[in-house]
Design an enzyme around this catalytic site. Structure first.
Site, PDB file in Angstrom:
ATOM      1  N   HIS A 118      -7.092  17.729 -17.971  1.00  0.00           N
ATOM      2  CA  HIS A 118      -5.979  18.619 -18.188  1.00  0.00           C
ATOM      3  C   HIS A 118      -5.465  18.321 -19.635  1.00  0.00           C
ATOM      4  O   HIS A 118      -5.321  17.021 -19.906  1.00  0.00           O
ATOM      5  CB  HIS A 118      -4.698  18.245 -17.293  1.00  0.00           C
ATOM      6  N   PRO A 161       5.828   6.748  -8.912  1.00  0.00           N
ATOM      7  CA  PRO A 161       4.702   7.498  -9.336  1.00  0.00           C
ATOM      8  C   PRO A 161       5.240   8.628 -10.367  1.00  0.00           C
ATOM      9  O   PRO A 161       4.030   9.491 -10.781  1.00  0.00           O
ATOM     10  CB  PRO A 161       4.143   8.298  -7.702  1.00  0.00           C
ATOM     11  N   LYS A 176       1.166   6.341 -13.070  1.00  0.00           N
ATOM     12  CA  LYS A 176       0.599   5.037 -13.704  1.00  0.00           C
ATOM     13  C   LYS A 176      -0.018   3.951 -12.755  1.00  0.00           C
ATOM     14  O   LYS A 176      -0.663   2.980 -13.210  1.00  0.00           O
ATOM     15  CB  LYS A 176       1.606   4.418 -14.685  1.00  0.00           C
TER      16      LYS A 176
HETATM   17  C1  LIG Z   1       2.386   7.105  -1.039  1.00  0.00           C
HETATM   18  C2  LIG Z   1       1.805   6.656  -2.406  1.00  0.00           C
HETATM   19  C3  LIG Z   1       1.784   7.623  -3.445  1.00  0.00           C
HETATM   20  C4  LIG Z   1       1.054   7.328  -4.620  1.00  0.00           C
HETATM   21  N1  LIG Z   1       0.964   8.268  -5.695  1.00  0.00           N
HETATM   22  C5  LIG Z   1       0.355   7.769  -6.838  1.00  0.00           C
HETATM   23  C6  LIG Z   1       0.391   8.833  -7.971  1.00  0.00           C
HETATM   24  O1  LIG Z   1       0.719   9.768  -7.822  1.00  0.00           O
HETATM   25  N2  LIG Z   1      -0.352   8.210  -9.294  1.00  0.00           N
HETATM   26  C7  LIG Z   1      -0.422   7.014  -9.277  1.00  0.00           C
HETATM   27  O2  LIG Z   1      -0.944   6.573 -10.432  1.00  0.00           O
HETATM   28  N3  LIG Z   1      -0.333   5.947  -8.358  1.00  0.00           N
HETATM   29  C8  LIG Z   1       0.087   6.522  -7.279  1.00  0.00           C
HETATM   30  N4  LIG Z   1       0.201   5.527  -6.026  1.00  0.00           N
HETATM   31  C9  LIG Z   1      -0.034   4.199  -6.568  1.00  0.00           C
HETATM   32  C10 LIG Z   1      -1.459   3.699  -6.389  1.00  0.00           C
HETATM   33  O3  LIG Z   1      -2.098   4.739  -5.167  1.00  0.00           O
HETATM   34  C11 LIG Z   1      -1.684   2.426  -6.429  1.00  0.00           C
HETATM   35  O4  LIG Z   1      -1.330   1.976  -7.630  1.00  0.00           O
HETATM   36  C12 LIG Z   1      -3.113   1.977  -6.201  1.00  0.00           C
HETATM   37  O5  LIG Z   1      -3.687   2.212  -4.814  1.00  0.00           O
HETATM   38  C13 LIG Z   1      -3.213   0.509  -6.362  1.00  0.00           C
HETATM   39  O6  LIG Z   1      -4.506   0.169  -6.060  1.00  0.00           O
HETATM   40  P1  LIG Z   1      -4.869  -1.369  -5.389  1.00  0.00           P
HETATM   41  O7  LIG Z   1      -6.255  -1.395  -5.028  1.00  0.00           O
HETATM   42  O8  LIG Z   1      -4.305  -2.385  -6.396  1.00  0.00           O
HETATM   43  O9  LIG Z   1      -4.055  -1.231  -4.151  1.00  0.00           O
HETATM   44  P2  LIG Z   1      -4.099  -0.688  -2.554  1.00  0.00           P
HETATM   45  O10 LIG Z   1      -4.676   0.656  -3.180  1.00  0.00           O
HETATM   46  O11 LIG Z   1      -2.853  -0.919  -1.838  1.00  0.00           O
HETATM   47  O12 LIG Z   1      -5.393  -1.525  -2.112  1.00  0.00           O
HETATM   48  C14 LIG Z   1      -5.057  -2.518  -1.421  1.00  0.00           C
HETATM   49  C15 LIG Z   1      -6.058  -2.932  -0.349  1.00  0.00           C
HETATM   50  O13 LIG Z   1      -5.644  -4.359   0.110  1.00  0.00           O
HETATM   51  C16 LIG Z   1      -5.992  -4.195   1.791  1.00  0.00           C
HETATM   52  N5  LIG Z   1      -4.963  -5.475   2.123  1.00  0.00           N
HETATM   53  C17 LIG Z   1      -3.956  -5.469   2.186  1.00  0.00           C
HETATM   54  N6  LIG Z   1      -3.425  -6.603   2.631  1.00  0.00           N
HETATM   55  C18 LIG Z   1      -4.479  -7.434   2.998  1.00  0.00           C
HETATM   56  C19 LIG Z   1      -4.996  -8.635   3.608  1.00  0.00           C
HETATM   57  N7  LIG Z   1      -3.954  -9.388   3.909  1.00  0.00           N
HETATM   58  N8  LIG Z   1      -5.970  -9.163   3.670  1.00  0.00           N
HETATM   59  C20 LIG Z   1      -7.139  -8.180   3.229  1.00  0.00           C
HETATM   60  N9  LIG Z   1      -6.916  -6.848   2.805  1.00  0.00           N
HETATM   61  C21 LIG Z   1      -5.662  -6.585   2.695  1.00  0.00           C
HETATM   62  C22 LIG Z   1      -5.339  -2.887   1.849  1.00  0.00           C
HETATM   63  O14 LIG Z   1      -5.755  -2.583   3.105  1.00  0.00           O
HETATM   64  C23 LIG Z   1      -5.787  -2.158   0.932  1.00  0.00           C
HETATM   65  O15 LIG Z   1      -7.125  -1.551   1.166  1.00  0.00           O
HETATM   66  C24 LIG Z   1       0.861   5.896  -4.820  1.00  0.00           C
HETATM   67  C25 LIG Z   1       0.893   5.078  -3.923  1.00  0.00           C
HETATM   68  C26 LIG Z   1       1.407   5.347  -2.518  1.00  0.00           C
HETATM   69  C27 LIG Z   1       1.693   4.422  -1.790  1.00  0.00           C
END
Ligand SMILES: Cc1cc2nc3c(=O)[nH]c(=O)nc-3n(C[C@H](O)[C@H](O)[C@H](O)COP(=O)(O)OP(=O)(O)OC[C@H]3O[C@@H](n4cnc5c(N)ncnc54)[C@H](O)[C@@H]3O)c2cc1C
Length: 389
Positions: A72, A292, A296
């Site tokens: 985009h 969101p 970011k």
């Molecule tokens: C509903 C929703 C919509 C979103 N939409 C957008 C968007 O449009 N644009 C955008 O940029 N961002 C969006 N986000 C944010 C984006 O999805 C997150 O920033 C991204 O998933 C971050 O990745 P992460 O790996 O840091 O965390 P997560 O994706 O949360 O991954 C963390 C992992 O750790 C695991 N975990 C948790 N606790 C434990 C534990 N105690 N022991 C072992 N494992 C554990 C979880 O199961 C998970 O698999 C959205 C988030 C949500 C919730």
């Protein structure tokens, strides 16, 4: 069991960190408390900055993104029933790519499985221990048995509700938070998107966003009250409300259909400082959350992983701790800029229940300035496509 880096969480942060380190010959074990199917079932982000595309290329997992992702060059902002385009490509020379977080996660999981690096799914009671000393370890239960993983460092990539941040003594961490007085009701449908680019809508009935995952799969959001229940929103009620917030062209072009996912997400800004505690690092949603609106969250997770992976490679290759010493400061400098941008987009585009006539006039002036000043448009475009790492 022993590894160099114990990674807690198999979301995008944990999997990308694992893949980048594996490429540099550094051993990792990922501990995830859910099943792989559960992790893949979460519908989340979809707009990817060029910097993150570069990291996925470096990790060797960008082939499908390049084949199926939608590039985009701009986005549209609607207010007063009129659309205005912000041309990212012209203003910054950069673009963003629309490719679902679910697909990125799948690509990373497949690459990890192919590399033979271990991921332990459904690990219970994962607990980081002794990270303030020289010999950190992570305890967990799997299939009813207790296990311990000794390591050099622990990467807490376990999201907002994870155990890593909660394991840090309260006096060593500072938390900053703003909770917004509304949420987003989101729908995913196998219908063609209403437009080729995202449309952000400021409307007196509340904010709306028209987004997509592909040419045949759309993602739409409506600002809603936090008191709403998703069960009260039939598909037809959702589409009717969206039409009320769309401009005339959007109403005419909108293709509706059955939803394949529907959920309500609260909006929050949150930062934990610092992001390093001895031999424990936080990365991604474990350390910060953005509303969101600025797209970011996932991109910030990737930039943390960029800084952390380079710091760890430097530690092992050059026997230098400079990178790990500066990890928190470098990551937080970028995080706060994204926090500011996400807060600004949210404030400019949503209806706040408590806002006065004065607040609404200011909001309108902000939108008007954005679409009439090239300096304002450049500032928005620069932040949206992503500041350099
Ligand atoms: C509903 C929703 C919509 C979103 N939409 C957008 C968007 O449009 N644009 C955008 O940029 N961002 C969006 N986000 C944010 C984006 O999805 C997150 O920033 C991204 O998933 C971050 O990745 P992460 O790996 O840091 O965390 P997560 O994706 O949360 O991954 C963390 C992992 O750790 C695991 N975990 C948790 N606790 C434990 C534990 N105690 N022991 C072992 N494992 C554990 C979880 O199961 C998970 O698999 C959205 C988030 C949500 C919730």
């Amino acid at each position: 069991m022993r590894t160099q880096i114990a990674i807690i969480g198999a979301g995008p942060s944990g999997l990308l960190l694992g893949q980048l380190l594996h490429g540099q010959g550094i051993d990792t074990v990922i501990l995830e408390n859910r099943s792989a199917d559960y992790v893949l079932g979460r519908i989340r982000a979809g707009v990817i900055e060029q910097g993150m595309v570069g990291l996925l290329e470096e990790a060797g997992v960008a082939a499908r993104l390049h084949g199926e992702g939608l590039v985009h060059g701009g986005t549209e902002i609607t207010f007063d029933d009129t659309r205005h385009r912000i041309d990212f490509k012209k203003l910054t020379g950069k673009t963003v790519t629309v490719y679902g977080q679910t697909e990125i996660t799948r690509d990373l999981m497949e690459a990890r499985a192919a590399s033979g690096a271990p991921t332990i799914y459904e690990a219970q009671d994962v607990t980081p221990l002794d990270f303030d000393g020289e010999k950190p370890r992570v305890r967990y239960r799997k299939d009813g048995k207790d296990h311990e993983l000794a390591c050099d460092f622990i990467a807490g990539c376990d999201g907002f509700h994870g155990v890593s941040r909660q394991s840090v003594p309260a006096g060593s961490i500072e938390l900053f938070e703003r909770v917004y007085p509304f949420g987003w009701l989101g729908i995913l449908s196998d219908t063609p998107p209403v437009s080729d680019e995202l449309i952000y809508i400021n409307h007196e009935r509340g904010f709306a966003l028209c987004s997509m995952r592909s040419h045949t799969r759309s993602r739409y959001y409506l600002q809603c009250s936090l008191a709403e229940h998703v069960e009260d929103w039939s598909d037809s009620r959702f589409w009717d409300e969206l039409k009320l917030r769309l401009d005339k062209e959007g109403r005419e072009r909108l293709v509706t259909g059955a939803s394949i996912e529907k959920s309500i997400a609260p909006l929050r800004s949150f930062v934990a400082e610092p992001m390093r505690f001895g031999r424990l690092f936080l990365a991604g949603d474990a350390a910060h959350i953005v509303p969101p609106t600025g797209a970011k969250g996932l991109n910030l997770a990737a930039s943390d992983v960029h800084y952390l992976s380079r710091a760890l490679v430097e530690f092992y290759r050059e026997k230098s701790s400079a990178g790990i010493d500066h990890y928190s400061g470098r990551a937080l400098a970028r995080i706060w800029k994204a926090e500011r941008f996400s807060w600004w987009m949210t404030t400019m585009l949503h209806r706040f229940p408590e806002s006065s006539g004065f607040d609404r006039r200011l909001q309108h002036a902000e939108l008007d300035y954005l679409v009439s000043s090239s300096a304002a448009a450049v500032a928005m475009a620069e932040n949206y496509v992503g500041l350099p790492y």
